[in-house]
Scaffold this motif. Structure first.
Motif, PDB file in Angstrom:
ATOM      1  N   MET A   1       0.837  -1.208   0.000  1.00  0.00           N
ATOM      2  CA  MET A   1       0.000   0.000   0.000  1.00  0.00           C
ATOM      3  C   MET A   1       0.866   1.251   0.000  1.00  0.00           C
ATOM      4  N   ALA A   2       1.895   1.259   0.850  1.00  0.00           N
ATOM      5  CA  ALA A   2       2.776   2.424   0.935  1.00  0.00           C
ATOM      6  C   ALA A   2       3.486   2.671  -0.387  1.00  0.00           C
ATOM      7  N   MET A   3       3.936   1.602  -1.003  1.00  0.00           N
ATOM      8  CA  MET A   3       4.657   1.746  -2.266  1.00  0.00           C
ATOM      9  C   MET A   3       3.743   2.260  -3.379  1.00  0.00           C
ATOM     10  N   GLN A   4       2.542   1.706  -3.459  1.00  0.00           N
ATOM     11  CA  GLN A   4       1.632   2.090  -4.544  1.00  0.00           C
ATOM     12  C   GLN A   4       0.926   3.423  -4.292  1.00  0.00           C
ATOM     13  N   ALA A   5       1.100   3.978  -3.112  1.00  0.00           N
ATOM     14  CA  ALA A   5       0.565   5.320  -2.861  1.00  0.00           C
ATOM     15  C   ALA A   5       1.450   6.397  -3.485  1.00  0.00           C
ATOM     16  N   ARG A   6       2.697   6.069  -3.764  1.00  0.00           N
ATOM     17  CA  ARG A   6       3.642   7.092  -4.235  1.00  0.00           C
ATOM     18  C   ARG A   6       3.267   7.633  -5.607  1.00  0.00           C
ATOM     19  N   GLY A   7       3.027   6.748  -6.565  1.00  0.00           N
ATOM     20  CA  GLY A   7       2.703   7.183  -7.919  1.00  0.00           C
ATOM     21  C   GLY A   7       1.459   8.063  -7.978  1.00  0.00           C
ATOM     22  N   PRO A   8       0.336   7.617  -7.390  1.00  0.00           N
ATOM     23  CA  PRO A   8      -0.869   8.452  -7.402  1.00  0.00           C
ATOM     24  C   PRO A   8      -0.719   9.786  -6.668  1.00  0.00           C
ATOM     25  N   LEU A   9       0.299   9.903  -5.820  1.00  0.00           N
ATOM     26  CA  LEU A   9       0.506  11.151  -5.090  1.00  0.00           C
ATOM     27  C   LEU A   9       1.476  12.105  -5.782  1.00  0.00           C
ATOM     28  N   LEU A  10       2.038  11.695  -6.934  1.00  0.00           N
ATOM     29  CA  LEU A  10       3.019  12.557  -7.599  1.00  0.00           C
ATOM     30  C   LEU A  10       2.443  13.930  -7.928  1.00  0.00           C
ATOM     31  N   ALA A  11       1.215  13.947  -8.460  1.00  0.00           N
ATOM     32  CA  ALA A  11       0.602  15.240  -8.820  1.00  0.00           C
ATOM     33  C   ALA A  11       0.408  16.097  -7.571  1.00  0.00           C
ATOM     34  N   SER A  12       0.018  15.483  -6.451  1.00  0.00           N
ATOM     35  CA  SER A  12      -0.157  16.233  -5.199  1.00  0.00           C
ATOM     36  C   SER A  12       1.175  16.757  -4.682  1.00  0.00           C
ATOM     37  N   LEU A  13       2.227  15.928  -4.782  1.00  0.00           N
ATOM     38  CA  LEU A  13       3.555  16.367  -4.358  1.00  0.00           C
ATOM     39  C   LEU A  13       4.056  17.500  -5.244  1.00  0.00           C
ATOM     40  N   GLU A  14       3.782  17.393  -6.547  1.00  0.00           N
ATOM     41  CA  GLU A  14       4.178  18.446  -7.482  1.00  0.00           C
ATOM     42  C   GLU A  14       3.515  19.769  -7.120  1.00  0.00           C
ATOM     43  N   GLY A  15       2.228  19.719  -6.796  1.00  0.00           N
ATOM     44  CA  GLY A  15       1.509  20.931  -6.433  1.00  0.00           C
ATOM     45  C   GLY A  15       1.909  21.480  -5.076  1.00  0.00           C
ATOM     46  N   SER A  16       2.171  20.582  -4.123  1.00  0.00           N
ATOM     47  CA  SER A  16       2.479  21.010  -2.764  1.00  0.00           C
ATOM     48  C   SER A  16       3.891  21.573  -2.630  1.00  0.00           C
ATOM     49  N   PHE A  17       4.851  20.912  -3.295  1.00  0.00           N
ATOM     50  CA  PHE A  17       6.245  21.322  -3.146  1.00  0.00           C
ATOM     51  C   PHE A  17       6.771  22.123  -4.336  1.00  0.00           C
ATOM     52  N   GLY A  18       6.014  22.169  -5.449  1.00  0.00           N
ATOM     53  CA  GLY A  18       6.425  22.946  -6.610  1.00  0.00           C
ATOM     54  C   GLY A  18       7.691  22.443  -7.267  1.00  0.00           C
ATOM     55  N   VAL A  19       7.777  21.118  -7.550  1.00  0.00           N
ATOM     56  CA  VAL A  19       8.983  20.537  -8.132  1.00  0.00           C
ATOM     57  C   VAL A  19       8.717  20.083  -9.570  1.00  0.00           C
ATOM     58  N   SER A  20       9.788  19.821 -10.324  1.00  0.00           N
ATOM     59  CA  SER A  20       9.684  19.434 -11.731  1.00  0.00           C
ATOM     60  C   SER A  20       9.461  17.928 -11.873  1.00  0.00           C
TER      61      SER A  20
ATOM     62  N   ALA B   1      11.471  15.884 -13.414  1.00  0.00           N
ATOM     63  CA  ALA B   1      12.745  15.226 -13.119  1.00  0.00           C
ATOM     64  C   ALA B   1      12.909  15.033 -11.607  1.00  0.00           C
ATOM     65  N   ALA B   2      12.512  16.037 -10.817  1.00  0.00           N
ATOM     66  CA  ALA B   2      12.593  15.919  -9.357  1.00  0.00           C
ATOM     67  C   ALA B   2      11.597  14.888  -8.833  1.00  0.00           C
ATOM     68  N   LEU B   3      10.414  14.824  -9.452  1.00  0.00           N
ATOM     69  CA  LEU B   3       9.437  13.811  -9.050  1.00  0.00           C
ATOM     70  C   LEU B   3       9.971  12.405  -9.307  1.00  0.00           C
ATOM     71  N   GLY B   4      10.807  12.276 -10.332  1.00  0.00           N
ATOM     72  CA  GLY B   4      11.413  10.980 -10.626  1.00  0.00           C
ATOM     73  C   GLY B   4      12.309  10.473  -9.515  1.00  0.00           C
ATOM     74  N   LEU B   5      12.686  11.344  -8.565  1.00  0.00           N
ATOM     75  CA  LEU B   5      13.523  10.932  -7.437  1.00  0.00           C
ATOM     76  C   LEU B   5      12.736  10.196  -6.364  1.00  0.00           C
ATOM     77  N   VAL B   6      11.404  10.213  -6.447  1.00  0.00           N
ATOM     78  CA  VAL B   6      10.590   9.508  -5.452  1.00  0.00           C
ATOM     79  C   VAL B   6      10.902   8.014  -5.464  1.00  0.00           C
TER      80      VAL B   6
ATOM     81  N   ALA C   1      14.969   2.574 -13.043  1.00  0.00           N
ATOM     82  CA  ALA C   1      14.198   2.789 -14.276  1.00  0.00           C
ATOM     83  C   ALA C   1      13.246   3.990 -14.197  1.00  0.00           C
ATOM     84  N   PRO C   2      12.480   4.181 -13.113  1.00  0.00           N
ATOM     85  CA  PRO C   2      11.599   5.355 -13.076  1.00  0.00           C
ATOM     86  C   PRO C   2      12.358   6.678 -13.120  1.00  0.00           C
ATOM     87  N   ALA C   3      13.559   6.716 -12.519  1.00  0.00           N
ATOM     88  CA  ALA C   3      14.357   7.938 -12.570  1.00  0.00           C
ATOM     89  C   ALA C   3      14.795   8.231 -14.000  1.00  0.00           C
ATOM     90  N   VAL C   4      15.151   7.179 -14.749  1.00  0.00           N
ATOM     91  CA  VAL C   4      15.521   7.358 -16.157  1.00  0.00           C
ATOM     92  C   VAL C   4      14.328   7.877 -16.948  1.00  0.00           C
TER      93      VAL C   4
END
Length: 391
Positions: A20-39, A41-46, A340-343
Motif C-alpha cells: 500500500m505504501a509503495m503504490q501510494a507514491r505514484g498516485p501522489l506525484l501530482a499532489s507532491l508536485e503541487g504542494s512542493f512545486g517541483v519538476s 525530473a525531481a518527481l522521478g527521485l521519489v 528505471a523510473p528515474a531514467v
C-alpha cells in the motif's frame, strides 16, 4: 493458532501494508508536485529515494540472516517503517520528504530481508506456493493503495494517506515484540567465498537479471502510469488505471500459486510474461478508453509472475542459503524499481512522458530473452538442484 501461523499472518500483513505504501507514491506525484512545486525530473527521485535504502538494507540483512537475532531485527524494521511514515506525513520540505522516504525504504528492507527467510523455514514442503501466496498478498495491498489515495484525497490532505497506512504496521509490531520465532537452525551463515560461488551460478545470475528487468518495468508502471493517465483523465480515473494494472496481479498470482507446483519455473515465466510486451506497446501507443484498461490488465497479469516465480526458482536452487538468495533477488528487483523510473523522469523532461514510457517495452522484451538464455544455460526449465551447496 500456533507460532508459525501467527508469524505467517504477521509477515503477510507487513507485506500488505508495504505494498500500500509503495503504490501510494505514484498516485501522489501530482499532489507532491503541487504542494512542493517541483519538476518532473525531481518527481522521478521519489522511486530511487523509496528503494535505494531498501535495496541496501535487504541485501545486507539477507546475507547476514544466519547471524542475526531475527525477531529483534524484524521488530526494528517494523518500528522504523511506522516512524518514517509519520515523518513523511509531516515533512515541510520536499528534501525532508525524500529523506523520510529513504528511511522508510531502509526500514522496510530490514524486515523484508528476513521475512521470506522465515517463511522458507516455516514452510519447507511448499516453499514455491507460500512465496506465490506472499506475492498475492502484496498484490492485494498494491491494488488497494491507489484507492486509499483517492479516498483520502477526496476528504483530506495527501499527508493523511501515510498516517492511514502506518496503522497497518501496529499489529505486526505487537507480534514481533511478543511472539518468539520458531527455530531457524536450517539457515546457514554464508562466507565471502561461498557468496562468490553462489553469484557465479547460472540460475542465480539468470534470476537476478530477470528480477532487475521485472523491477524496472514494475517501477515504471507503479511510478508513472497514473501520472501519464492524468494527461487525459481526471485524478480518480488515472488512479483507477493503476489499480487495473495491479488488480491483474490478484487473479494471476492466485493462478500461479497453483501452477508453480505443476509447471517448470521458466516455462511458466516465459508463457506468462511474453504477452506483456505487446500489451505494454499498446498501453503507450496513445489509446484511451476500454482498450487501454484491457492492455494494462494483460500487462499486469503477465508481469506479476516475475517476482514470486524467480524468487522461488533461485531459492530452490540452494535452499540452505535462502536468506542471501532472497536478498539478492529482491535487491535486484528493487534496484530496477529505483533506477528505471528515474531514467523515465529524465526522458520525460526531454521528450515527453509518452515517449519516455516506451522504455518499459524494451525492458519487457529483454526479460523474455533473459528467460530463454537462462533456460539454455542451465539446461532445465526447473531450478537446477545438482550441487546446491556453495563451497
Amino acid at each position: 493458532m500456533n507460532r508459525a501461523h501467527v508469524w505467517t499472518a504477521a509477515i503477510f500483513l507487513f507485506v500488505f501494508g508495504d505494498a500500500m505504501a509503495m503504490q501510494a507514491r505514484g498516485p501522489l506525484l501530482a499532489s507532491l508536485e503541487g504542494s512542493f512545486g517541483v519538476s518532473e525530473a525531481a518527481l522521478g527521485l521519489v522511486a530511487p529515494a523509496g528503494t535505494t535504502g531498501f535495496v541496501v538494507a535487504i541485501v545486507v540483512t539477507g546475507i547476514l540472516a544466519g547471524r542475526l537475532r531475527m525477531r529483534w531485527t524484524l521488530l526494528l524494521g517494523v518500528l522504523g517503517v511506522g516512524a518514517a511514515l509519520v515523518l513523511m506525513a509531516g515533512a515541510p520540505l520536499y528534501t525532508l520528504f525524500l529523506l523520510a522516504l529513504l528511511a522508510q525504504g531502509a526500514a522496510a528492507g530490514v524486515f523484508r530481508g528476513l521475512d521470506r527467510v522465515v517463511l522458507s523455514h516455516l514452510h519447507t514442503a511448499r516453499r514455491g506456493r507460500i512465496f506465490t501466496a506472499y506475492a498475492l498478498v502484496w498484490a492485494i495491498g498494491a491494488v488497494i493503495g491507489p484507492q486509499v489515495v483517492s479516498t483520502v484525497l477526496a476528504v483530506a490532505s495527501w499527508r493523511v494517506v501515510f498516517l492511514v497506512i502506518a496503522c497497518c504496521f501496529v499489529p505486526v509490531a505487537v507480534v514481533a515484540g511478543r511472539v518468539d520465532l520458531p527455530a531457524m537452525d536450517a539457515e546457514r551463515s554464508i562466507s565471502l567465498d561461498a557468496l562468490r560461488a553462489l553469484l557465479r551460478r547460472p540460475a542465480v545470475i539468470g534470476s537476478c537479471t530477470g528480477m532487475f528487468l521485472v523491477g524496472s518495468v514494475e517501477g515504471i508502471m507503479f511510478t508513472w502510469l497514473a501520472y501519464y493517465a492524468s494527461g487525459f483523465y481526471g485524478t480518480a480515473t488515472a488512479n483507477l488505471l493503476l489499480s487495473a494494472y495491479l488488480l491483474a496481479y490478484v487473479p494471476a498470482r492466485a493462478g500461479y500459486t497453483v501452477a508453480v507446483e505443476r509447471v517448470p519455473y521458466l516455462t511458466l515465466l516465459f508463457a506468462a510474461t511474453l504477452p506483456a510486451i505487446p500489451a505494454l506497446a499498446l498501453t503507450f501507443s496513445g489509446i484511451t478508453g476500454p482498450p487501454l484498461f484491457l492492455a494494462v490488465f494483460v500487462a499486469g497479469a503477465g508481469l506479476s509472475s516475475g517476482f514470486p516465480t524467480l524468487s522461488a526458482y533461485a531459492v530452490e536452487a540452494a535452499p540452505e542459503y535462502s536468506g542471501p538468495l532472497a536478498a539478492l533477488t529482491a535487491g535486484a528487483t528493487y534496484a530496477g524499481i529505483a533506477i528505471a523510473p528515474a531514467v523515465v523522469g529524465v526522458l520525460a523532461e526531454w521528450y515527453g512522458i509518452g515517449r519516455g514510457l516506451w522504455l518499459a517495452v524494451g525492458f519487457a522484451a529483454a526479460l523474455s530473452v533473459t528467460i530463454v538464455v537462462t533456460w539454455a544455460w542451465t539446461g532445465t526449465a526447473n531450478a537446477p538442484t545438482a550441487g546446491t551447496t556453495a563451497e
